[in-house]
Design a protein around this motif. Structure first.
Motif, mmCIF file in Angstrom:
data_model
loop_
_atom_site.group_PDB
_atom_site.id
_atom_site.type_symbol
_atom_site.label_atom_id
_atom_site.label_comp_id
_atom_site.label_asym_id
_atom_site.label_seq_id
_atom_site.Cartn_x
_atom_site.Cartn_y
_atom_site.Cartn_z
ATOM 1 N N LYS A 123 0.857 41.765 -35.212
ATOM 2 C CA LYS A 123 0.759 41.888 -36.745
ATOM 3 C C LYS A 123 1.852 41.174 -37.222
ATOM 4 C CE LYS A 123 1.513 46.045 -37.329
ATOM 5 N NZ LYS A 123 1.786 47.996 -37.255
ATOM 6 N N GLY A 124 1.875 39.911 -38.298
ATOM 7 C CA GLY A 124 3.068 39.525 -39.430
ATOM 8 C C GLY A 124 2.825 38.070 -38.565
ATOM 9 N N VAL A 125 1.874 37.430 -38.425
ATOM 10 C CA VAL A 125 1.811 35.821 -37.759
ATOM 11 C C VAL A 125 2.627 35.092 -38.969
ATOM 12 C CG1 VAL A 125 0.114 33.977 -37.255
ATOM 13 C CG2 VAL A 125 -0.321 36.302 -37.359
ATOM 14 N N LEU A 126 3.498 34.388 -38.068
ATOM 15 C CA LEU A 126 4.393 33.778 -38.253
ATOM 16 C C LEU A 126 3.346 32.355 -38.254
ATOM 17 C CD1 LEU A 126 7.207 34.229 -35.808
ATOM 18 C CD2 LEU A 126 7.391 34.745 -38.140
ATOM 19 N N SER A 127 4.485 31.404 -39.050
ATOM 20 C CA SER A 127 4.156 30.028 -39.573
ATOM 21 C C SER A 127 3.776 29.226 -38.244
ATOM 22 C CB SER A 127 4.393 29.497 -40.383
ATOM 23 O OG SER A 127 4.115 28.061 -40.508
ATOM 24 N N ALA A 128 2.495 28.482 -38.412
ATOM 25 C CA ALA A 128 2.602 27.262 -37.057
ATOM 26 C C ALA A 128 3.067 25.702 -36.991
ATOM 27 C CB ALA A 128 1.088 27.142 -36.340
ATOM 28 N N ASP A 129 3.984 25.854 -38.188
ATOM 29 C CA ASP A 129 4.439 24.276 -38.422
ATOM 30 C C ASP A 129 5.245 24.077 -37.391
ATOM 31 O OD1 ASP A 129 2.641 24.563 -40.746
ATOM 32 O OD2 ASP A 129 4.161 25.105 -42.499
ATOM 33 N N GLU A 130 6.731 25.111 -37.505
ATOM 34 C CA GLU A 130 7.444 24.586 -36.417
ATOM 35 C C GLU A 130 7.680 25.320 -35.318
ATOM 36 O OE1 GLU A 130 10.810 24.044 -38.123
ATOM 37 O OE2 GLU A 130 10.217 22.877 -39.794
ATOM 38 N N PRO A 131 7.779 24.661 -34.242
ATOM 39 C CA PRO A 131 7.995 25.581 -33.305
ATOM 40 C C PRO A 131 9.089 26.409 -32.865
ATOM 41 C CG PRO A 131 8.683 23.088 -32.633
ATOM 42 C CD PRO A 131 8.106 23.698 -33.557
ATOM 43 N N PRO A 132 8.903 27.532 -32.450
ATOM 44 C CA PRO A 132 10.605 28.489 -32.198
ATOM 45 C C PRO A 132 11.263 27.824 -32.151
ATOM 46 C CG PRO A 132 8.592 30.168 -31.660
ATOM 47 C CD PRO A 132 7.491 28.387 -31.411
ATOM 48 N N GLU A 133 12.517 28.508 -31.920
ATOM 49 C CA GLU A 133 14.052 27.492 -31.449
ATOM 50 C C GLU A 133 14.121 27.524 -29.981
ATOM 51 O OE1 GLU A 133 18.823 25.956 -32.587
ATOM 52 O OE2 GLU A 133 17.270 28.253 -33.575
ATOM 53 N N ALA A 134 13.864 28.906 -29.496
ATOM 54 C CA ALA A 134 13.990 29.366 -28.324
ATOM 55 C C ALA A 134 13.043 28.254 -27.649
ATOM 56 C CB ALA A 134 13.939 30.981 -28.272
ATOM 57 N N LEU A 135 12.051 28.120 -28.033
ATOM 58 C CA LEU A 135 11.078 26.568 -27.150
ATOM 59 C C LEU A 135 12.049 25.513 -27.526
ATOM 60 C CD1 LEU A 135 8.097 26.664 -25.542
ATOM 61 C CD2 LEU A 135 7.060 26.464 -27.574
ATOM 62 N N VAL A 136 11.604 25.313 -28.284
ATOM 63 C CA VAL A 136 12.952 24.304 -28.474
ATOM 64 C C VAL A 136 14.013 23.676 -27.352
ATOM 65 C CG1 VAL A 136 13.717 22.433 -29.847
ATOM 66 C CG2 VAL A 136 11.911 23.837 -30.526
ATOM 67 N N MET A 137 14.524 24.748 -27.314
ATOM 68 C CA MET A 137 15.953 24.694 -26.739
ATOM 69 C C MET A 137 15.416 24.694 -24.973
ATOM 70 S SD MET A 137 17.681 27.741 -28.025
ATOM 71 C CE MET A 137 19.317 27.587 -27.050
#
Length: 209
Positions: A123-137
């Motif tokens: 539930k409560g889907v986040l925007s897919a515009d930017e990857p999560p910072e955790a993944l970026v790290m």
């Protein structure tokens, strides 16, 4: 808290943040299904009408709680990275940084299970515009491994997804699966093994016996 006190205390955007704090506490206590606008309003001490001015429904509030949960996750990962000393060997340092990210991920999942479950619920889907910072790290550390010659370039594409999936899996097994009730030393050994095999799969080198 009286309504007049509430109105004077939560204004100029403060009520939205207070409701997000309340939603996070609800998630910590009861998981994503416990997050609701009316429940958050009760937690803060305001009327549901006031709360609905900021969040249309439970899913809308849950999106905000998810965003906060991902910030908590990334903050924990940043903090763990800060503890990794420069070994003088870029490859070894990058490997230890990857290990640190994985351990921080598992640790925060166990420390904040409600928030963690909320972050990854359907539930409560986040925007897919930017990857999560955790993944970026994780991706940045993968690039460090490539630059240091520890990760072959041909294995770099989507390597951060593979690493994330591995530690996420062991975290979920600990929260909602067969590792939930094992002895602490067995779980610690399981985490060591997952991290070791992940590093081996990516670089061909192990970090533990």
């Amino acid at each position: 808290m009286s309504e007049s006190t509430t109105r004077s205390t939560y204004h100029h955007g403060d009520l939205r943040n207070a409701l997000l704090d309340a939603g996070a506490r609800l998630a910590e206590r009861g998981g994503p299904d416990a997050v609701g606008v009316r429940a958050a309003a009760r937690e803060v001490g305001v009327s549901p009408t006031a709360a609905y001015r900021h969040f249309e429904n439970a899913d809308d509030l849950l999106v905000g709680v998810k965003e906060r949960a991902f910030r908590v996750l990334s903050d924990a990962m940043h903090a763990r990275l800060d503890t990794v000393a420069d070994t003088g060997d870029p490859g070894e340092t990058a490997t230890r940084r990857l290990e640190a990210l994985g351990r921080a991920y598992v640790d925060i999942a166990l420390a904040e299970p409600g928030m963690f479950r909320a972050a990854f619920c359907e539930k409560g889907v986040l925007s897919a515009d930017e990857p999560p910072e955790a993944l970026v790290m994780v991706g940045q550390v993968m690039d460090e491994l490539v630059a240091a010659g520890r990760l072959p370039p041909q294995r770099r594409p989507l390597a951060e997804i593979a690493a994330w999936a591995a530690v996420h899996g062991v975290a979920r097994l600990a929260l909602d699966g067969p590792l939930a009730n094992v002895a602490p030393e067995l779980f610690a050994a399981s985490v060591d093994r997952v991290i070791d095999m992940t590093v081996r799969g990516l670089t061909g080198e192990g970090t533990t016996a």
